[in-house]
Every structure is written in structure tokens, then in C-alpha cells.
Enzyme design. Structure first.
Site, PDB file in Angstrom:
ATOM      1  N   ASP A 115      -0.683 -22.619  43.390  1.00 53.33           N
ATOM      2  CA  ASP A 115       0.275 -23.346  44.220  1.00 53.33           C
ATOM      3  C   ASP A 115      -0.068 -24.834  44.212  1.00 53.33           C
ATOM      4  O   ASP A 115      -0.513 -25.362  43.189  1.00 53.33           O
ATOM      5  CB  ASP A 115       0.258 -22.765  45.643  1.00 53.33           C
ATOM      6  CG  ASP A 115       1.613 -22.841  46.309  1.00 53.33           C
ATOM      7  OD1 ASP A 115       2.033 -23.958  46.664  1.00 53.33           O
ATOM      8  OD2 ASP A 115       2.243 -21.791  46.494  1.00 53.33           O
ATOM      9  N   HIS A 147       2.281 -26.699  50.983  1.00 51.32           N
ATOM     10  CA  HIS A 147       2.826 -25.377  50.680  1.00 51.32           C
ATOM     11  C   HIS A 147       1.733 -24.350  50.419  1.00 51.32           C
ATOM     12  O   HIS A 147       1.765 -23.229  50.932  1.00 51.32           O
ATOM     13  CB  HIS A 147       3.759 -25.481  49.473  1.00 51.32           C
ATOM     14  CG  HIS A 147       4.569 -24.242  49.229  1.00 51.32           C
ATOM     15  ND1 HIS A 147       4.128 -23.216  48.428  1.00 51.32           N
ATOM     16  CD2 HIS A 147       5.785 -23.858  49.682  1.00 51.32           C
ATOM     17  CE1 HIS A 147       5.044 -22.257  48.384  1.00 51.32           C
ATOM     18  NE2 HIS A 147       6.075 -22.625  49.143  1.00 51.32           N
ATOM     19  N   ASN A 200      14.853 -19.002  46.530  1.00 47.83           N
ATOM     20  CA  ASN A 200      15.628 -19.214  47.758  1.00 47.83           C
ATOM     21  C   ASN A 200      17.011 -19.817  47.528  1.00 47.83           C
ATOM     22  O   ASN A 200      17.506 -20.554  48.378  1.00 47.83           O
ATOM     23  CB  ASN A 200      14.851 -20.143  48.707  1.00 47.83           C
ATOM     24  CG  ASN A 200      13.430 -19.688  48.955  1.00 47.83           C
ATOM     25  OD1 ASN A 200      13.142 -18.494  48.954  1.00 47.83           O
ATOM     26  ND2 ASN A 200      12.540 -20.638  49.164  1.00 47.83           N
ATOM     27  N   SER A 241       8.760 -17.669  49.487  1.00 44.04           N
ATOM     28  CA  SER A 241       7.381 -18.071  49.205  1.00 44.04           C
ATOM     29  C   SER A 241       6.462 -17.734  50.360  1.00 44.04           C
ATOM     30  O   SER A 241       5.232 -17.734  50.198  1.00 44.04           O
ATOM     31  CB  SER A 241       7.314 -19.567  48.894  1.00 44.04           C
ATOM     32  OG  SER A 241       7.833 -20.331  49.956  1.00 44.04           O
TER      33      SER A 241
END
Length: 838
Positions: free
Chosen positions: A66, A99, A191, A251
Site C-alpha cells: 500500500d 491509506h 469503488n 479497500s
């Protein structure tokens, strides 16, 4: 001093082992973290019950690929192990976006430490791998490098809360590399409310969508044939600056699945990644109809069930009959088992496109499976597939069924198998048009066409003739984000112009206010980086406006009617209020005739009147405003017929399309002329024993059902007595209820042990033979040679087969077999019945 009791020693040793492995006892307390009440998603997945089994796993490494992780976050740092920064080599994998810190907190914020929140794992080993930039973007090269680093440095689970729309061989190889080394990959679907992103879309990756607070899949959660599970969309988790925040998206759902997988692996450390995936699928909570579907996958992640329910060898049972068939995806990898050689497994899939399905069976070497396939049009075929072999089946839009059974019917032991499905698009109707000189010539009018990218580097060229000056509008759209369409427009002899303003899945449009006579070439491609075949369609909408001329004028009178050839399209124009277009056609033999009128320009309505050869009115129709099509259809005797067209609103910018089709009828059916069973079908129809379906179809090769068999036999043998019947799945209002009750009284049919009749279940050739034999009061014969090569004396129907063959009622195939388990068709049944009835 008293001696230590042996049981007390065992208790101490067990407690030490539980502490070392991170497990807790069934009486473990809940997390005391102050923000725990904000983590409502944990209760949705049943984590509190799961924690009674285990709440940690420090035996494996979970890699988070990530934006990095805040390395000194007080709720994370004790659960972190060294990672890597692939964006800025040499630096630590510190998070500069937030994130990755969000994802890590969902998995393993330290639990029960009287601080912040609790991760699903109280204690864990999280490896932060920074593969994304500070703005959260990144490419497949860094993503693949991150996965490979995790695998090579001991990770057992890799979490990928990111995705790309395109397939690549490079990433596919990385995914296989991880699977071959026993590493489980878990990825978010995305998404955008579109298709599942890669790497979640690869078959060995556990793909995770998002469920909203209302218990339904979130509108923005990507979905499709690759979806495995959903987990809560909204979470409260760790954030940058030693803080906490609400976050949402797939996520945030994916790390929940990864963490529960780690809990399961703590309990079952010998499980393979495939078994972990299967257990999580098997224990998911259905959010809609039972079984898999492209909106919810197998359902909502349930940690409690995953830790308390055993892994089943076959999660699809019972599925021995067609009416018990279980849904599977057109692009997935699932596991099941045959309990023995007599076990039958039924599945179905729904396809929104025509295409081809690759099926591959992973199972014990030397084992083969007999497969019967019924496509969405009811066409039945049989194949044999060996372990490791890939079978390609043609797929039609709609629902298709497969029936599986081991080729070795005498096999006693359980046989596990994995079924890998992969769907690909058919070539579109305009191929081969990959070169400009092969351009498909379109009609010179406004139109909408659909195309596909069915092969690598697919390029579609079209030629649009422009007969007169006018305007031209072109719009290129797609139904999938896996396409980034590019449009090229070029007038013959002039320079081309490329239109590529939209992003993945977005439209390209062009409007030319002045076009001149000549040929215009249109080229449709996927953007250069998307060279692979794509499951999906693009739509090319062309609006051409010019002064048009009706090629069939004058045809305003019946004696001027344009003579129509069958199956030929005629373009016309109604450009005045008093304009009338007449057409005439001839029918040479009794036929099913369809008169079609298409491409009616909105908002005009066209009145279509049908006359016989004496101009006597027969029928009429009219389309509603903004309805572009209409038709007249019926059974026509030989003769000449006329059609008159008028309109309520004249039009000059678009041609209507007129066509007449005729299918000769035999016995009132349009689909048996060349069929081998034609004489039998005609005979039985004349005797009013059998009948067809709507639209004058008999469908001779369609499998015949139990209800249909009872109806035909009842009419054929004139049964009049009935007996009361009661089956769980048969309503007294069912069309065949009376026939079934008569057949039951005659001793020809009965229900199943579970109290069902399964009226729509196809019958096998043996069941068909048995019903016919019972109708003639035959009990079978035990003496004599075996009638066919694929039955023996132990087979339940051998006696009936001997008697029916000896008396000349049945025959087998050219190879000496009878294929008793193969589904019987309507033609086969009628052919035998025609021999029996005088």
C-alpha cells in the site's frame, strides 16, 4: 508439600501454548479499547464469537502492499515487522498518505491494550510494503514488485487494497508465483460501481467487495463474475498522526477478510490457500438468494462461522438433480467432490454475453468426468474431460447447465476436484475487419452497432458510405471499465483524427457539422496498454442526417407495390403526410411468416396494414412513439399478400427497414423439416398425442421433462383414472397435474423420496424406456444376452432393456451402446412411441 496433579500440569502447558500461538480460551474477554464501540463492523462479521476461539496470529506474516504504514503509531508499532519502501529505496516504509495506516489498523491494531481501537488480530506480524506514491497512485510494476517481495520475505498473506482495470501477463505470473508458494492474496474489487479490478479479478486472488450499513452491497462496490465475498464498507480505524478516523470503501473491506483468514490459519495451520478461500466462501452469510451471485459473491464474511464450522469437501451439495443445480461464476475457481462414481453434480451459470467457456478440472491424475451441457437455447451436448484437460464450450446469453459425473461409475472412494472456469467473448458480427482494407461496410444511415475485443490487439475498422452531404455524429461507449476505447475518423483521401479524451470506461464523441459524399473510415480500438481480450462490449452509435430518397418510389398504389424477396431488407421513406408505401410478397407453401418493420425514426408512428391477394384486410399494427420496431406474425397459406405503410409524422432523415421472413411449416411446426424424426413427429401430432410450443416450434432436440412424458403417455394410452397425489413441488394448478395423477394411477411414475416430483427435471434415456415399458405392462426379462455394451447384469434397467430391444421398440447407437444416463430428447421419445402405437 503436596504433589502437583498431572491435570494441572497439562493446564499450565496448554495455557503456555495458547499464549505462544496467540490463541485465547472460549472465556476470553472482549477488547477493552476505548473506541471499540465505534467499530460496529466487527459485530457485523461475528468477530466477538470468533475471538472466543482465537484472537491473534503471530506465526505468520501479513504483508500490506500500500502507501506504507505509520511506523510509530502506538496502536500498530508492536505488531509491525520490517518492510520495504519500493517508491524511495533506502528509506523505511513510512506512510505519507494514510491509506496503508488505515488498512493496517483494520487488520491488527493492538487489541485489549486500553488504547484506541482493536484490530481483528490483537497480536500479529504486519509487514508494511510501500508501493504507492504519496497521492495513492501506482502502477503494476511496483505492485507486482511488492507482491514478489512479500512472498520472498516470508509473508503468508498479502493484502492489496488497490487495483487496476487492465489484465497483464506480468501480473498474472506474479499471482501464480504467490499461489505456487502457498501465499494467500486478498484484494479489493474497487469503488466505481463497475467491474472487479485486477488483481482481485485473477482466479486465485480472494476478491472482496463492500457491504453498506443497510446490509446490502454498496452501490459503488465493484462486482462481477470474479467476486468472492463482501465485508463491511465503513470502518473506524487507525490514522496518521497517532490518531483514528472513519474510512470506507472496498479497500477497508479487504483487510477484514485477510485478518479473518489469518485467524483461520492459526486454527488450521496446515490449510492451503485454496482451502482458506473455500472455507471463507462456504461460511459466508447469504445476502440474497442462496449460493454465489455476481452482486454479493458467496455473501458476507463471517468470522464466527469460519472458526467454528468444518471445511466441507463439497459445499454445493445437495445438487444431484437439475432443479438442485447450484450457481457458479463464468470466471472463477471452486472446489467440490464426488462422493462416489454414482454421485452427480449439477451447476448453472448466467451469462450476459455470447461467448465461449473454458472448463478445466484439477483432480487426481487418471480420473475423467462425463459432462452433459445444456446451453441457454436448450441445446444438449455430452463430453468427457480428463484431469488437467481444458474443455471449451460455446456459451449463449442466458442460463446454461452442466451435469458432471465420474466416468468410472464403479469408483467407491471420494474424489475431490477443482473446477476452473474462464469466459471469453465471441468475435463480433463484423470480423474479420482488423485492417483498413478489410473494413466492414456499414449501411449509409444512422445506426447502432455493438462490437467486442475478443482477441489480443483487436482492431475494428468500419467503412461508412456517405451518399449525400449532411451532418455526422459518432459516439463510442462501453459497458466495462476494462475498456478505454479510442476512436479514429478518416474521410477517404484525407488525414485521420484520433479521439481519446475519456478515461477507462468513458465515452468518446465527435460531431461533424458538414460531411460530404464519399467513404468515411472509423477505427475502434482499446487504448494501447489494453491489448488483451476483454469481456464486454462497446457500442458505436452513428447519427447521419441527410436528404434521403426512397429507392422504391413510386409505390403509392397497390398495383405499384414493390415485390419483396424473402429474408431481404428493404429501406423506405415516408416523407409526406399523404405518402403511402405498398409492398407485395408471395408465399409458396404453408409457412410461418414474420413481417418486420425496424428503425422507425422517433417520434413517428407507422401504420402497417396487411391484405390478402384480393386486397381484403387481414391485420394491422402500429408502433408507439419512440418505439423503433413492430411486426406482424402468423400462419400463412400459399398466395400473394400486400402490406401498406402510412405514417402520422413524415420523416426525411432516416430510412425505415422492411423485411418479410417465411419458414415452411410441417404439421404446423417450423423447426422439423430436416429432422430425422419428422415422420414420427407428424404421426403423433396428427393423433393429438404430442404438441409443440409457441411460435410453431416443436424443439425436437430439447430434453423432455417428467411432466411432458406423463402428459404424452396419458394421451397416448388414453388413461382416464386418477389417484390423489401430493408432492411438495407440485401445485394442483400445474398444467400437468391431471396427467401426473393419471400416470401415477397407472403405476408408470412416482415421486422422489424427499417428497418432490421434479416435474421440470429432464428424464434419462433409461427413465424414458422404463416409463414406456411400464405403460405396456412390461416387467422385463432376465434371460438372454446383454442388449448393449454399456450396461451389465447388475444395472437396474437391464431386464427392461432386454425386453424392449427384443420386441423391436428401442435401438442403441452405432457403437453398440445405449447411453442410459444421457438425457432423452423429445424426438427420441416420440420416435419410440410412434413404433409402439398402432
Amino acid at each position: 508439600m503436596k504433589p502437583i496433579r498431572f491435570t494441572y500440569v497439562l493446564t499450565i502447558l496448554l495455557s503456555l501454548w495458547l499464549l505462544a500461538s496467540g490463541q485465547t480460551t472460549a472465556n476470553a474477554q472482549l477488547a477493552d479499547d476505548p473506541f471499540y464501540e465505534k467499530q460496529t463492523y466487527l459485530k457485523q462479521i461475528g468477530i466477538e464469537e470468533a475471538w472466543k476461539v482465537t484472537n491473534s496470529n503471530t506465526n505468520i506474516i501479513i504483508a500490506v502492499v500500500d502507501t506504507g504504514v505509520e511506523l510509530d503509531h502506538p496502536d500498530l508499532k508492536k505488531n509491525l515487522v520490517p518492510g520495504v519502501n519500493l517508491v524511495q529505496p533506502g528509506l523505511g516504509p513510512a506512510d505519507d498518505n494514510g491509506h496503508g495506516t488505515n488498512v493496517a489498523g483494520v487488520i491488527a491494531a493492538q487489541g485489549n491494550n486500553d488504547r484506541g481501537i482493536s484490530g481483528i488480530l490483537w497480536n500479529a506480524k504486519i509487514m508494511p510494503i510501500k508501493a504507492l506514491e504519496a497521492d495513492g497512485t501506482g502502477g503494476e510494476a511496483k505492485l507486482g514488485e511488492g507482491i514478489r517481495y512479500a512472498v520472498d520475505h516470508g509473508a503468508k498473506i498479502v493484502v492489496l487494497s488497490l487495483g487496476l482495470n487492465k489484465y497483464s501477463d506480468y501480473m498474472s505470473e506474479i499471482i501464480s508465483y504467490a499461489e505456487e508458494r502457498g501465499v494467500l492474496l486478498v484484494a479489493a474489487t474497487g469503488n466505481e460501481g463497475n467491474v472487479v479490478k485486477y488483481p482481485a479479478a485473477y482466479s486465485t486472488v480472494l476478491s472482496v467487495g463492500g457491504m453498506g450499513v443497510d446490509g446490502r452491497v454498496h452501490d459503488r462496490s465493484n462486482r462481477g463474475p470474479e467476486l468472492d465475498l463482501v465485508a463491511p464498507w465503513d470502518v473506524f480505524t487507525t490514522a496518521m498522526g497517532h490518531s483514528y478516523e472513519y474510512m470506507d470503501g472496498t479497500s477497508m473491506a479487504a483487510p477484514q477478510v485477510a485478518a479473518v483468514a489469518a485467524l483461520v490459519w492459526n486454527k488450521y495451520p496446515w490449510y492451503t490457500p485454496f482451502e482458506i478461500r473455500q472455507l471463507l466462501r462456504q461460511t459466508a452469510e447469504n445476502l440474497g438468494d442462496a449460493g454465489w451471485d455476481p452482486e454479493t459473491g458467496f455473501g458476507l464474511l463471517r468470522a464466527d462461522r469460519a472458526l467454528k464450522e468444518p471445511l466441507l469437501a463439497d459445499m454445493y451439495e445437495p445438487n444431484q438433480r437439475k432443479d438442485q443445480a447450484k450457481p457458479i461464476s463464468v470466471s472463477h475457481r471452486v472446489g467440490a467432490a464426488f462422493s462416489s462414481g454414482t454421485d452427480t453434480d449439477w451447476y448453472y451459470w448466467d451469462s450476459i454475453y455470447d461467448g465461449a467457456m473454458d472448463l478445466r478440472f484439477v483432480m487426481e491424475s487418471g480420473v475423467s468426468v462425463q459432462l452433459q451441457y445444456t446451453d441457454a437455447n436448450g441445446v444438449l451436448s455430452s463430453r468427457t474431460v480428463a484431469a488437467g484437460q481444458t474443455l471449451t464450450l460455446p456459451v449463449r446469453k442466458g442460463r446454461s447447465y452442466i451435469q458432471l459425473q465420474l466416468s468410472d461409475r464403479n469408483r467407491k472412494n471420494e474424489t475431490k476436484y477443482q473446477l476452473i472456469t474462464s469466459f471469453g467473448m465471441n468475435a463480433d458480427a463484423y470480423e474479420d475487419n482488423d485492417k483498413q482494407y478489410k473494413a466492414f461496410v456499414l449501411p449509409a444511415r444512422s445506426q447502432t452497432i455493438k462490437g467486442t475485443f475478443h482477441q489480443w490487439n483487436d482492431t475494428d475498422w468500419f467503412e461508412l458510405p456517405i451518399p449525400e452531404s449532411g451532418t455526422l455524429g459518432i459516439r463510442l461507449t462501453t459497458d466495462t471499465a476494462r475498456m478505454d476505447p479510442v476512436l479514429l475518423v478518416q474521410k477517404q483521401g484525407e488525414r485521420s483524427v484520433v479521439y481519446d479524451d475519456g478515461d477507462d470506461g468513458e465515452a468518446e464523441s465527435v460531431y461533424l457539422s458538414q460531411v460530404f459524399p464519399g467513404s468515411y473510415y472509423l477505427r475502434v480500438t482499446n487504448v494501447k496498454e489494453y491489448a488483451n481480450p476483454v469481456v464486454g462490449e462497446y457500442t458505436l452509435t452513428i447519427e447521419y442526417n441527410a436528404r434521403l430518397l426512397d429507392p422504391h418510389e413510386p409505390n403509392n398504389r397497390s398495383y405499384q407495390a414493390t415485390t419483396v424477396s424473402m429474408d431481404t431488407v428493404y429501406s423506405g421513406l415516408l416523407d409526406r403526410a399523404d405518402d403511402i408505401d405498398w409492398f407485395q410478397f408471395r408465399v409458396d407453401e404453408e409457412s410461418l411468416v414474420t413481417i418486420r418493420l425496424n428503425d422507425i425514426p422517433a417520434p413517428a408512428s407507422i401504420y402497417m396494414h396487411l391484405y390478402d391477394g384480393t386486397l381484403k384486410p387481414m391485420a394491422s399494427s402500429m408502433n408507439a412513439a419512440y418505439q423503433a420496431d413492430q411486426q406482424l406474425k402468423g400462419r400463412f397459406s400459399p398466395g400473394i399478400y400486400y402490406v401498406r405503410l402510412t405514417t402520422n409524422l413524415p420523416f426525411t432523415d432516416r430510412m425505415y427497414q422492411f423485411q418479410v421472413d417465411a419458414k415452411p411449416l410441417d404439421g404446423g411446426y417450423a423447426d422439423i423439416r430436416s429432422h430425422w424424426a419428422l415422420p414420427a413427429i407428424l404421426t403423433m401430432t396428427k393423433k393429438q398425442v404430442v404438441e409443440g410450443y409457441g411460435d410453431y416450434l416443436f424443439q425436437p432436440d430439447r430434453p423432455i421433462t417428467r411432466a411432458e412424458v406423463t402428459a404424452v403417455l396419458s394421451r397416448a394410452f388414453h388413461w382416464s383414472k386418477q389417484r390423489p397425489i401430493q408432492y411438495r413441488d407440485l401445485d394442483p394448478n400445474h398444467w400437468a397435474y391431471e396427467y401426473i395423477s393419471k400416470a401415477a394411477q397407472a403405476g408408470v411414475v412416482d415421486g422422489y423420496p424427499d417428497g418432490t416430483f421434479a416435474s421440470d427435471q429432464p428424464v434419462s434415456r433409461m427413465e424414458m424406456t422404463a416409463m414406456l415399458a411400464r405403460s405396456m405392462n412390461m416387467t422385463g426379462k432376465h434371460r438372454g444376452l446383454l442388449p448393449f455394451t454399456d450396461v451389465d447384469e447388475t444395472y437396474w434397467g437391464t431386464g427392461l432393456l432386454k425386453q424392449m430391444k427384443a420386441e423391436g421398440w428401442i435401438t442403441g447407437y452405432g457403437d453398440g451402446s445405449f447411453r442410459p444416463d444421457q438425457q432423452a430428447t423429445r424426438a427420441e421419445f416420440v420416435a419410440i412411441l410412434a413404433r409402439i402405437l398402432p
